[in-house]
Design a protein around this motif. Sequence first.
Motif, PDB file in Angstrom:
ATOM      1  N   ILE A  26       0.755  -0.949   0.067  1.00 16.34           N
ATOM      2  CA  ILE A  26       0.166  -0.183  -0.018  1.00 16.34           C
ATOM      3  C   ILE A  26       0.815   1.026   0.019  1.00 16.34           C
ATOM      4  N   SER A  29       1.424   2.304  -3.809  1.00 12.64           N
ATOM      5  CA  SER A  29       0.630   2.599  -4.693  1.00 12.64           C
ATOM      6  C   SER A  29       0.486   3.119  -5.655  1.00 12.64           C
ATOM      7  N   ALA A  32       1.202   0.945  -8.494  1.00 13.90           N
ATOM      8  CA  ALA A  32      -0.295   0.823  -9.466  1.00 13.90           C
ATOM      9  C   ALA A  32      -1.204   1.359  -9.908  1.00 13.90           C
ATOM     10  N   ALA A  50      -1.890  -4.782  -2.526  1.00 14.80           N
ATOM     11  CA  ALA A  50      -3.074  -5.083  -3.683  1.00 14.80           C
ATOM     12  C   ALA A  50      -2.632  -5.980  -3.857  1.00 14.80           C
TER      13      ALA A  50
ATOM     14  N   SER B  29      -3.738   6.167  -7.337  1.00 13.68           N
ATOM     15  CA  SER B  29      -3.728   4.888  -6.086  1.00 13.68           C
ATOM     16  C   SER B  29      -2.946   6.157  -4.686  1.00 13.68           C
ATOM     17  N   ALA B  32      -3.878   6.496  -2.151  1.00 17.83           N
ATOM     18  CA  ALA B  32      -3.969   4.797  -0.586  1.00 17.83           C
ATOM     19  C   ALA B  32      -2.662   5.275   0.012  1.00 17.83           C
ATOM     20  N   ALA B  33      -1.607   5.335  -1.188  1.00 14.60           N
ATOM     21  CA  ALA B  33      -0.240   5.210  -0.190  1.00 14.60           C
ATOM     22  C   ALA B  33      -0.503   5.999   1.188  1.00 14.60           C
ATOM     23  N   SER B  36      -2.624   5.609   4.139  1.00 19.17           N
ATOM     24  CA  SER B  36      -2.122   4.538   4.820  1.00 19.17           C
ATOM     25  C   SER B  36      -1.461   4.895   5.850  1.00 19.17           C
TER      26      SER B  36
END
Lengths: 238, 238
Positions: A26, A29, A32, A50, B29, B32-33, B36
């Motif tokens: 994560i 990310s 991603a 993920a 994304s 998302a990092a 986190s």
Amino acid sequence: CDLELSVSLSQWKAEGKVAVWLRVPISLSRCAAAASTHGFTFHHAAHDQAVLALWLGDGESRLPGFATHQIGVAGAVVDESNGKVLVVQDRNKTKNAWKFPGGLSDPGENIGATAVREVLEETGVRSEFRSLLSIRQQHNHPGAFGMSDMYIICRLRPLTYDINFCTQECLRCEWLGLAELAKTDNTTPITSRVAKLLLHGLEQGFDKIDLTMEELPAVYSGMFYQLYHRQLPPTPKS
Amino acid sequence: CDLELSVSLSQWKAEGKVAVWLRVPISLSRCAAAASTHGFTFHHAAHDQAVLALWLGDGESRLPGFATHQIGVAGAVVDESNGKVLVVQDRNKTKNAWKFPGGLSDPGENIGATAVREVLEETGVRSEFRSLLSIRQQHNHPGAFGMSDMYIICRLRPLTYDINFCTQECLRCEWLGLAELAKTDNTTPITSRVAKLLLHGLEQGFDKIDLTMEELPAVYSGMFYQLYHRQLPPTPKS
């Protein structure tokens, strides 16, 4: 991570690979997002990782999907001495219908273990697993994040009888006569059906309604799996 | 997205919220990092979206988990006129054991529909769903990405009989006598068990081994769900 991925993808395609999997922590990310520009999509994700996938083969993706079902299990704890069964009314539902205590299986938890645990947590009654009675499959289940739900009702035998129910989850909790539960409108269609099954079992023997469970060893893992089906008549020994 | 999230989290905590959900498109994304670093983890992800969650309440997270099981379904197509059943040998398995054709359920697909579809794809035989015979639950299933597997065998009735099997998936495909399948070592333990069940059903009536299916309307969605259990004896009309 973008440039390297471009080079690798060209090479993998040339080598005839049909799919690429990417595990992305994560905290990384942004990779991603970069991968998504090459066509990668999420296959699944949990905790701090993920997993992305890209199909390189011909035609539609033949990659296996991720888990599709949550498993909910309820326990019908039957007191055979008086024909009563343990029922609850949920605190957070609009209609106060009697139902069997239950809830979602934890990851890796056996069906029977979920039933016994949920009954204890909700009602304070200890019990043991006897059989599986019914299975309901429902898609687009509310509370399943767009996925499907398998709702299983087990028959349990009580080990203790005193009720000490969880007031966070339940409004009421009682030992109710099976004949009454089978007749009342104040319940769900599935609970009513299973009450009728249990009444039949109480009168004619539970072998008339049970799916029994057997543990068998899995060849490749050495672990055990649980197999449920109707009992076969005993085979004559030769 | 980092600064705004910090401010919002402080506010949500002050308001007594117990959990926060974040939907993050794969192209964003990097958020998302950032999330986190505030303790968010992946709840699930599919296609082009990840869903993150953070528990703000007291004690351990009480957030419901995501789907835990894949559903595999096999079809035992029984020709009642000669006591034979349709079996295959997988191409990609080490031991060439006879088993019933089957595969994973697609998202939203009913158990019986999976059985009928997989039988057609693998063997070319058309069939219709009759009943559910057995259920196996297995955790840490190979090929389930660390999740659990529910393997269900259905009884099907053939509508066509000519075999035209998929050579990508199968090495062999035959109509095999149930008595022979119940005796041979060249099969899996579950297939052998179900062959014995089917033999019993063929001799004594399939009502001795079936879980029958009924469709009932779901109250809140107007959709239908499938309920499987042993048949109740007909109730006398009063």
